[in-house]
Design a protein around this motif. Structure first.
Motif, mmCIF file in Angstrom:
data_model
loop_
_atom_site.group_PDB
_atom_site.id
_atom_site.type_symbol
_atom_site.label_atom_id
_atom_site.label_comp_id
_atom_site.label_asym_id
_atom_site.label_seq_id
_atom_site.Cartn_x
_atom_site.Cartn_y
_atom_site.Cartn_z
ATOM 1 N N ASP A 1 0.706 -1.047 -0.073
ATOM 2 C CA ASP A 1 -0.001 -0.090 0.113
ATOM 3 C C ASP A 1 0.893 1.439 -0.028
ATOM 4 N N SER A 2 1.050 1.736 -1.070
ATOM 5 C CA SER A 2 0.784 1.270 -2.402
ATOM 6 C C SER A 2 1.983 1.243 -3.387
ATOM 7 N N LEU A 3 1.835 0.601 -4.365
ATOM 8 C CA LEU A 3 2.992 0.411 -5.358
ATOM 9 C C LEU A 3 3.553 1.602 -6.032
ATOM 10 N N HIS B 1 11.795 3.815 -8.412
ATOM 11 C CA HIS B 1 12.385 2.804 -8.745
ATOM 12 C C HIS B 1 11.460 2.608 -10.174
ATOM 13 N N SER B 2 12.085 1.941 -11.064
ATOM 14 C CA SER B 2 11.793 1.562 -12.186
ATOM 15 C C SER B 2 10.272 0.606 -12.450
ATOM 16 N N VAL B 3 9.448 0.474 -13.369
ATOM 17 C CA VAL B 3 8.451 -0.456 -13.322
ATOM 18 C C VAL B 3 9.046 -1.828 -13.493
ATOM 19 N N SER C 1 1.847 6.085 -16.535
ATOM 20 C CA SER C 1 1.289 6.116 -18.048
ATOM 21 C C SER C 1 0.789 4.563 -18.372
ATOM 22 N N ASP C 2 0.375 4.808 -19.578
ATOM 23 C CA ASP C 2 -0.332 3.501 -20.079
ATOM 24 C C ASP C 2 0.566 2.479 -19.988
ATOM 25 N N THR C 3 1.862 2.728 -20.552
ATOM 26 C CA THR C 3 3.006 1.842 -20.604
ATOM 27 C C THR C 3 3.304 1.063 -19.465
ATOM 28 N N THR C 4 3.315 1.887 -18.282
ATOM 29 C CA THR C 4 3.532 1.342 -16.877
ATOM 30 C C THR C 4 2.363 0.379 -16.550
ATOM 31 N N VAL D 1 2.138 -8.909 -15.376
ATOM 32 C CA VAL D 1 2.625 -9.829 -14.539
ATOM 33 C C VAL D 1 1.375 -10.215 -13.508
ATOM 34 N N ALA D 2 0.458 -9.547 -13.319
ATOM 35 C CA ALA D 2 -0.833 -9.727 -12.427
ATOM 36 C C ALA D 2 -1.520 -10.682 -12.901
ATOM 37 N N ASN D 3 -2.127 -11.677 -12.115
ATOM 38 C CA ASN D 3 -2.906 -12.629 -12.413
ATOM 39 C C ASN D 3 -4.482 -12.182 -12.220
ATOM 40 N N THR D 4 -4.855 -11.507 -11.448
ATOM 41 C CA THR D 4 -6.039 -10.618 -11.425
ATOM 42 C C THR D 4 -5.716 -9.120 -11.292
ATOM 43 N N ILE D 5 -6.796 -8.486 -12.067
ATOM 44 C CA ILE D 5 -6.856 -7.284 -12.227
ATOM 45 C C ILE D 5 -8.152 -6.712 -11.751
#
Length: 346
Positions: free
Chosen positions: A126-128, A135-137, A177-180, A187-191
């Motif tokens: 909480d939170s990324l 740090h980079s994405v 951004s949309d790229t991030t 990488v996420a299993n659930t959005i």
């Protein structure tokens, strides 16, 4: 509705659940509900708090087993500028509290604290967005993958048996951004994407708002879940989490049903042209009579066409729409019969 509740209450490990919110639609209550449900199943709860002080998380989880609660303070001094002293359990805060003065220190502390824990563990970030500031994405995605792949020993001591890590991540999508966001989706299993609920004029929103408390806010939730078998599940629903009781209220939202309800309400609306003292519509005979009326500009155009198409001498009319030009040279016209380009060697 069942799919969202199953994912929120799920004990499946090795999963990364990404909760996206914005300024208009906060997802922290849903994140806290998932953490509360995990703590109720006697799982170790590791909270990396960057947006709130650790005391706030402890107060939000009153029924959590304090021996299984581990809070990592990244809020008080995120860059280690103030103090390097370890944080003690102050202000009546129970459980294990560790200071994390950098994101790299957070990674080391999390991995070293989770591995010895027996049974299931749930990591709450909480939170990324706070980590993405420094740090980079790519680094954040690698951290999430490392946490999700950790295997913990079960209560009997067997590694991988009934053990594992589930990662719950809150990210403020309107800050990136949309790229991030696309990389995080990969990488996420659930959005779980939260937005403002549509206008309260919708019938489904009215029915759902009547079921929840007045202080609770209804949000639109778009869910995308990738199962381990490869099947993808999508669901759109209305959700609301009670801040006092941590109860999840949800109902499936159907865009087609909402459109049909709007069309039905518009068709049942009164006709503004009814009960008038004059008629706004034309009959077939009136339409035919209107089409036979010769307009003034049509007469002027027909006269002009007749005058243009008349012959110059014979007085006869030429083909309709045609025209001729007659030129008679004047005596004063000066014509040079010599070639102006005669001196050029072409």
């Amino acid at each position: 509705m069942a799919e969202l509740r199953n994912i929120a209450d799920s004990s499946e490990t090795g999963q990364i659940v990404l909760i996206e919110d914005s300024t208009e639609a906060s997802g922290r209550l849903l994140l806290q509900y998932c953490a509360h449900a995990s703590s109720a199943r006697s799982a170790h709860l590791h909270v990396a708090s960057h947006d709130l002080p650790p005391q706030a998380w402890r107060k939000q989880l009153p029924s959590t087993n304090t021996a299984r609660l581990h809070v990592y303070d990244g809020y008080s001094d995120p860059l280690g500028w103030t103090s390097r002293q370890p944080l003690c359990c102050a202000d009546g805060l129970e459980g294990t509290v560790l200071r994390c003065d950098s994101a790299s220190e957070l990674e080391t502390t999390l991995l070293s604290s989770i591995e010895p824990c027996s049974g299931r563990s749930v990591v709450v970030i909480d939170s990324l967005s706070a980590l993405l500031r420094y740090h980079s994405v790519a680094w954040c995605c690698q951290l999430l993958k490392k946490l999700a792949r950790l295997e913990q020993p079960s209560a009997g001591g067997d590694a991988g048996a009934n053990g594992g890590v589930r990662v719950l991540v809150l990210v403020h999508s309107d800050l990136h951004s949309d790229t991030t966001m696309a990389l995080l989706h990969h990488v996420a299993n659930t959005i779980v994407s939260l937005t403002e609920a549509p206008s309260s004029t919708g019938q489904q929103v009215k029915k759902f708002s009547a079921k929840i408390a007045a202080q609770d806010t209804a949000l639109m939730c778009e869910l995308l879940h990738r199962r381990t078998s490869g099947k993808i599940t999508k669901e759109t629903s209305l959700v609301a989490v009670s801040a006092s009781t941590f109860q999840l209220h949800s109902a499936v939202f159907s865009a087609e049903e909402e459109l049909q309800a709007l069309q039905a309400s518009s068709s049942s609306a009164p006709d503004p042209t009814a009960n008038l003292t004059f008629n706004l519509r034309l009959t077939n005979q009136e339409k035919e009579a209107r089409s036979n009326v010769v307009l003034p500009y049509t007469q002027v155009r027909s006269k002009r066409d007749r005058s243009v198409t008349a012959g110059p001498a014979s007085g006869q009319l030429s083909a309709a729409g045609g025209g001729q030009i007659f030129y008679q040279p004047d005596d004063a016209d000066d014509f040079d019969e010599e070639d102006p380009d005669d001196d050029l060697d072409i």
